[in-house]
Design an enzyme around this catalytic site. Sequence first.
Site, PDB file in Angstrom:
ATOM      1  CG  ASN A 131      -0.501  -0.167   2.487  1.00 18.27           C
ATOM      2  OD1 ASN A 131       0.685  -0.450   2.672  1.00 18.27           O
ATOM      3  ND2 ASN A 131      -1.351   0.004   3.478  1.00 18.27           N
ATOM      4  CD  GLU A 229       1.904  -0.356  10.635  1.00 14.57           C
ATOM      5  OE1 GLU A 229       0.742  -0.801  10.808  1.00 14.57           O
ATOM      6  OE2 GLU A 229       2.286   0.226   9.616  1.00 14.57           O
ATOM      7  CB  CYS A 263      -2.612  -0.197   8.566  1.00  8.73           C
ATOM      8  SG  CYS A 263      -1.192   0.888   8.559  1.00  8.73           S
ATOM      9  CD  GLU A 437       8.275   0.813  10.731  1.00  5.69           C
ATOM     10  OE1 GLU A 437       7.116   0.899  10.289  1.00  5.69           O
ATOM     11  OE2 GLU A 437       9.192   0.214  10.135  1.00  5.69           O
TER      12      GLU A 437
END
Length: 459
Positions: A131, A229, A263, A437
């Site tokens: 994505n 993640e 997400c 991150e």
Amino acid sequence: MLIVYNPATGEEVGRVAQNTTHQVKAAVDRACAAFPAWSSRLAKERSDLLRHWHDAVKADKEAFAELLCRENGKCLSEARGEIDYGLGFIEWYAEEAKRVYGDTIPTHDRNANVLVTKEAIGPVAAITPWNFPFMMITRKVGTALAAGCTMVIKPAEDTPLTAFKLLEYARKAGIPEGVLEVVAGDPREIGLILTGDPRIRKISFTGSTGVGKLLAAQCAASIKKMTLELGGNAPFIVFQDADLDEAVKGLVGAKLRNSGQVCISPNRIFVQHSILEDFIQRVQHAVAGIEVDQGLREGFVVGPLVNQAGFDKVVRLVEAAKAAGASVLMGGRPHAKGGLFYEPTVLTGLRDDSPLATEEIFGPVFAIYSFKDEEEVIARANQTEFGLVAYAYTSALGRSLRLSRQLEAGMVILNSGSVGTASVPFGGIKQSGYGREGSYYGIEEYVQVKYVLMGGAHL
Ligand code: ADP
């Protein structure tokens, strides 16, 4: 040969050689061989190379944007935005490389000094999703290389071309072989090689919760560190005291980004019952003005879903919602353009246990629920195994504070629909994963703490 198709047109965009097991292992060997020299370079030298890479990619931003648009389906304006976002990580970590400080601790022994140093954790690997084919790579590679780690990266099979182009520019910028390696091939097999090799000291994974759990289990054998993640199920809460214009703007921007395939996309939209009708009308009005089209053109458009599986999932979720009695106020079916295009959809009247509420939608679907009061909505928002991000709009300060404390998410975003940038810690709790991150927290994931006692001073 892996053939990459444009999800908007079905046309072939490019091909990537599938690596054999032997070739993937050779890439791991190169990363391991390169680690001692790379980790002992001066931080400034690593920083300079990252900066060269950043500048080389930036100079060719349009070529990257076009490729991104063709292999992923997102529109040009979004592709450019992703490149700016992704380059931000290389720039940030080129700077952060120079600031990996240690500590001295007041000693417990008069004849000794107590130091804490931070060392690169070792050769590492990353597995990324489709994505954000550019930003997912730069976010992981920038951090790892800055810390002194070498990295093998496996991009998603739907979008590997951007990763290989980034590698080409890394080489041109002087980042040596072994310091960054990109591999393609069978995901399961590559996953087993990367997780099974005890020399690889960490895996950074972004993707589905199911694959994340599998990789975590595989990493257990060698006690490999991980950053995970995973999926999300973001609540987006609008209170009656909110600035509704801002809330609609924030919602539509966050929801339609990448056609909802993000997400952190708002998955469950909770609106206080007194403003429900007004809010829904505003959302419909805003969405009606947005075009659905292939992305190689100027202006924002909602693009296709990335592949048949993604498309089928959205169809299944919306059909189940209809069967359960949801009111579809807009869209609710595949777009007349055909292919992988789905109509931006607004629906309401669903129960919290419907699949649309419990699963990650990953499509341009606004699923709107109503609530009565704060206590109720916080409980419902937290009623999920995920905990990536939670959004809320309210003008009340006390409520903002309560929400920031009580919403179970790694990121709470109040009165804004915008989350990510290089300077903030991105990541989740619960089954959305662990590790962060971005920001100075991100580099901590790639270093290990060493306690050094320097004794024998005989003072
Ligand atoms: P999505 O459903 O969004 O495609 P996935 O978790 O399946 O999410 O994919 C994210 C990344 O994980 C991709 O690079 C994919 O190739 C990789 N992947 C999928 N299955 C495995 C596996 N068994 N082992 C290692 N990597 C995998």
